[in-house]
Design a protein around this motif. Sequence first.
Motif, PDB file in Angstrom:
ATOM      1  N   THR A  37      27.226  10.194 -76.599  1.00  0.00           N
ATOM      2  CA  THR A  37      26.596  11.166 -77.513  1.00  0.00           C
ATOM      3  C   THR A  37      25.216  11.565 -76.984  1.00  0.00           C
ATOM      4  O   THR A  37      24.793  12.700 -77.153  1.00  0.00           O
ATOM      5  N   GLN A  44      26.152  20.551 -73.729  1.00  0.00           N
ATOM      6  CA  GLN A  44      26.322  21.703 -74.629  1.00  0.00           C
ATOM      7  C   GLN A  44      25.440  22.882 -74.253  1.00  0.00           C
ATOM      8  O   GLN A  44      25.854  24.039 -74.346  1.00  0.00           O
ATOM      9  N   SER A  80      36.591  14.677 -75.366  1.00  0.00           N
ATOM     10  CA  SER A  80      37.157  15.942 -75.848  1.00  0.00           C
ATOM     11  C   SER A  80      36.872  16.104 -77.343  1.00  0.00           C
ATOM     12  O   SER A  80      36.509  17.194 -77.806  1.00  0.00           O
ATOM     13  N   ASP A  81      37.036  15.007 -78.104  1.00  0.00           N
ATOM     14  CA  ASP A  81      36.758  15.056 -79.550  1.00  0.00           C
ATOM     15  C   ASP A  81      35.282  15.374 -79.803  1.00  0.00           C
ATOM     16  O   ASP A  81      34.954  16.187 -80.666  1.00  0.00           O
ATOM     17  N   GLY A  84      34.690  18.961 -78.914  1.00  0.00           N
ATOM     18  CA  GLY A  84      35.536  19.932 -79.617  1.00  0.00           C
ATOM     19  C   GLY A  84      36.313  20.819 -78.656  1.00  0.00           C
ATOM     20  O   GLY A  84      36.644  21.968 -78.971  1.00  0.00           O
ATOM     21  N   GLN A  85      36.613  20.334 -77.488  1.00  0.00           N
ATOM     22  CA  GLN A  85      37.422  21.087 -76.523  1.00  0.00           C
ATOM     23  C   GLN A  85      38.062  20.102 -75.546  1.00  0.00           C
ATOM     24  O   GLN A  85      37.548  19.003 -75.330  1.00  0.00           O
ATOM     25  N   GLN A  86      39.177  20.519 -74.959  1.00  0.00           N
ATOM     26  CA  GLN A  86      39.880  19.642 -74.030  1.00  0.00           C
ATOM     27  C   GLN A  86      39.072  19.471 -72.739  1.00  0.00           C
ATOM     28  O   GLN A  86      38.653  20.458 -72.133  1.00  0.00           O
TER      29      GLN A  86
END
Length: 396
Positions: A37, A44, A80-81, A84-86
């Motif tokens: 995290t 991002q 991925s979780d 929010g994307q693979q």
Amino acid sequence: MKTIDQVNFSGKKALIRVDFNVPLDADFNITDDNRMTAALPTIQKILKEGGAVILMSHLGRPKDGPTDKYSLKHVVKHLSDLLGQQVEFANDCIGQEAIDKAKNLHPGEVLLLENLRFYKEEEKGDTAFAEKLAQLGDVYVNDAFGTAHRAHASTAIIAQFFPNAKYFGYLMAGELANAEKVLNGAAKPFTAIMGGAKVSDKIELIERLLEKVDNLIIGGGMAYTFAKAQGGTIGKSLLEADKQDLALNLLEKAKAKGVNLLLPTDTIIADDFNNDAKTGVAPTDNIPDDWQGLDIGPETRAAFAKVIEESKTVLWNGPMGVFEMESFDKGTKAVADAVVKATQNGAFTLIGGGDSAAAVAKFGLTNDVSYVSTGGGALLEYMEGKELPGVKAINE
Ligand code: AMP
């Protein structure tokens, strides 16, 4: 400081060294994802600007090349979780698959490379290996504070292949800024809390801190070497016999500098190194034969807490006792609670990584202190005044 804020990543492929060396249980569930995290803001920002992200990391200490247990494929789903994307995965950090997957990566996409330490070249700081990694991206970002004290291929050596395109990620920049704030801009009173097993690991830091702190609290296993050096009897408690002169020397130095040095006056003793051992309380300098001190006692908890709560800056590194066992975690918990109170009173509180971070996490207090560092050894070395290879490589 050269940070990613100085770049627009639109259309660029950022090769980011992260520290995803997370603890996994027997079923490969991540038991603490703090290190993941912590790297999200950097990832991002780059994705948002239309960059693509190639992540590289180590996991554990694989000895003989690829080992399923240490595969970074185990973190792909969680990453991925979180994003929010693979997330794409390359089964080898170098070679054709990695090259192809990196080449085909579109803006906004993320690729994670397999464990760097499956190659011994990583820890050796091999230049040819670093060059192969470097070919995968246009910009190099180091956001792995936890390994910044190592001159490995991906943490330092690789930077030479990006002479005009190497930057600190947000985690790295934040870690350095917070460490600096404590070292060179600490509001007073400044209290350092040192614990853990061995005084020998922390001598250099303690000596440096004596120049800066108002209060130095010493607990954990290392305290018994001080007690013994001062003529106490410590039973079977941890002792570094050859460090007793050094302990006396540190006490002298503290006195000369007017530092208030606090040692435990009482101790939780046990008849065995075991959560179910018989326990009692004894003066730290009068522990019966065959017993060992495994935590600070109630009088010490109160004395340490008072000093901590009255501080405006707190640096904490190392537990007060064997906090992994419930019978001996009260001293570490009391210190954690006091650090939280100090934070509520407006103090800046920095928790060194490693065991202190694990302890704060165990008590559910990670979000109640100012900053929990992701670096154990790296933070210690930085605070000792050493130049970290991972930092130097970006700066030079
Ligand atoms: P370090 O890696 O030096 O920070 O030491 C952390 C370890 O020290 C933890 O695993 C603790 O269980 C251990 N420790 C702390 N206090 C004691 C003690 N009194 N006796 C034995 N081990 C201790």
